[in-house]
Design an enzyme around this catalytic site. Structure first.
Site, PDB file in Angstrom:
ATOM      1  N   TYR A   1     -10.219  14.031  -4.492  1.00  0.00           N
ATOM      2  CA  TYR A   1      -9.466  13.530  -5.634  1.00  0.00           C
ATOM      3  C   TYR A   1      -8.957  14.685  -6.496  1.00  0.00           C
ATOM      4  CZ  TYR A   1      -8.265  11.429 -10.078  1.00  0.00           C
ATOM      5  OH  TYR A   1      -7.594  11.079 -11.220  1.00  0.00           O
TER       6      TYR A   1
ATOM      7  N   SER B   1      -3.889  14.739 -13.768  1.00  0.00           N
ATOM      8  CA  SER B   1      -5.235  14.659 -14.327  1.00  0.00           C
ATOM      9  C   SER B   1      -5.721  16.047 -14.680  1.00  0.00           C
ATOM     10  CB  SER B   1      -6.199  14.032 -13.313  1.00  0.00           C
ATOM     11  OG  SER B   1      -7.534  14.039 -13.810  1.00  0.00           O
TER      12      SER B   1
ATOM     13  N   LYS C   1      -5.029  15.801  -7.268  1.00  0.00           N
ATOM     14  CA  LYS C   1      -4.432  15.880  -8.595  1.00  0.00           C
ATOM     15  C   LYS C   1      -3.953  17.297  -8.907  1.00  0.00           C
ATOM     16  CE  LYS C   1      -4.467  11.624  -9.831  1.00  0.00           C
ATOM     17  NZ  LYS C   1      -3.201  10.895 -10.048  1.00  0.00           N
TER      18      LYS C   1
ATOM     19  N   ASP D   1       0.850  -1.186   0.000  1.00  0.00           N
ATOM     20  CA  ASP D   1       0.000   0.000   0.000  1.00  0.00           C
ATOM     21  C   ASP D   1       0.886   1.236   0.000  1.00  0.00           C
ATOM     22  OD1 ASP D   1      -1.881   1.953   0.300  1.00  0.00           O
ATOM     23  OD2 ASP D   1      -2.784   1.124   2.131  1.00  0.00           O
TER      24      ASP D   1
END
Length: 256
Positions: free
Chosen positions: A147, A134, A151, A57
């Protein structure tokens, strides 16, 4: 031993396709993911390159250090820091442990690995770094807030690091995809959203765009014409308008 490429998040999607491209150019591979890499290893070893795998992880410092230790001091010619995942629903409706894992994977773990491998590359005076950012980092992500924020961090870090390393022989490239046909939306719980149900770019096409940009030493590349248009739009529209646009794409139930 040949040249070595390290690819994180390599069990499927963009990461696996990047690994294919490195293998096609004769790189030995160190693959890492938090999911099984058995199928990826079998497939890539069939190309004739050496493949090592590690299932850890990368949201944890222990996971990152385990990967770095596994390298055993071998020079890394290319690092594709691709590991990352998303999280749908409203920010206050998300479990905080899930939020922390996104930040740990996308931000903290990526930064730690980049710091370790990047220092070695700089000391050696050569290396290529490819970060998977992204276009989500260019806009506020209503119903995907953490998220998109993560990014935005990756995108920004890549530009700064590229400038710092411009005279060192180490290149830094950020690949900025839009929605891509991977397990991202399933893992993020976003199958019932407009964006989750919409047509997406294929992962192999996205990976090819990023890989070629890295080889050219390009600083950044947006994958896909429609995503280029969206990135350009994000540069001129107010943040409030972008947040509302994102809401229409990512709000749960919108894709019903």
């Amino acid at each position: 031993m040949g040249k070595l490429a390290v690819v994180t998040g390599a069990s499927s999607g963009i990461g696996l396709e990047l690994a294919r491209l490195f293998a096609g150019d004769g790189h030995d591979l160190m693959l890492c993911a938090d999911r099984s890499l058995g199928d990826a290893r079998t497939m890539l070893e069939a190309t004739g390159v050496q493949v090592d795998t590690l299932e850890v992880d990368l949201a944890t410092e222990a996971g990152v250090l385990a990967l770095y230790d596994r390298l055993g001091g071998r020079p890394v010619d290319a690092l594709a820091a691709n590991a990352g995942h998303g999280l749908g629903e409203g920010f206050l409706d998300q479990a905080f442990e899930d939020i922390a894992h996104v930040i740990g994977t996308n931000v903290t773990g990526t930064t730690k690995l980049l710091h370790l491998v990047g220092r070695d590359m700089r000391a050696r005076g050569s290396g290529r770094i490819l970060l998977t950012g992204s276009i989500a980092g260019l806009m506020p992500g209503s119903f995907q807030a953490v998220y998109n924020a993560s990014k935005a961090y990756v995108d920004s870090l890549s530009f700064a690091l590229r400038n710092e390393l411009k005279d060192t022989g180490v290149s830094v490239t950020v690949l900025m995809p839009g929605p891509t046909e991977t397990d991202f939306f399933e893992r993020a719980g976003m199958q019932d959203t407009v964006v989750g149900k919409a047509a997406k770019m294929q992962a192999d096409k996205v990976a090819e765009i990023g890989y070629r940009a890295m080889l050219r030493g390009q600083g950044d590349v947006v994958a896909g014409m429609m995503n280029k248009v969206q990135a350009a739009t994000a540069a001129v529209l107010p943040q409030t308008a972008l947040a509302e646009m994102h809401r229409k794409q990512a709000e749960p139930g919108g894709g019903a």
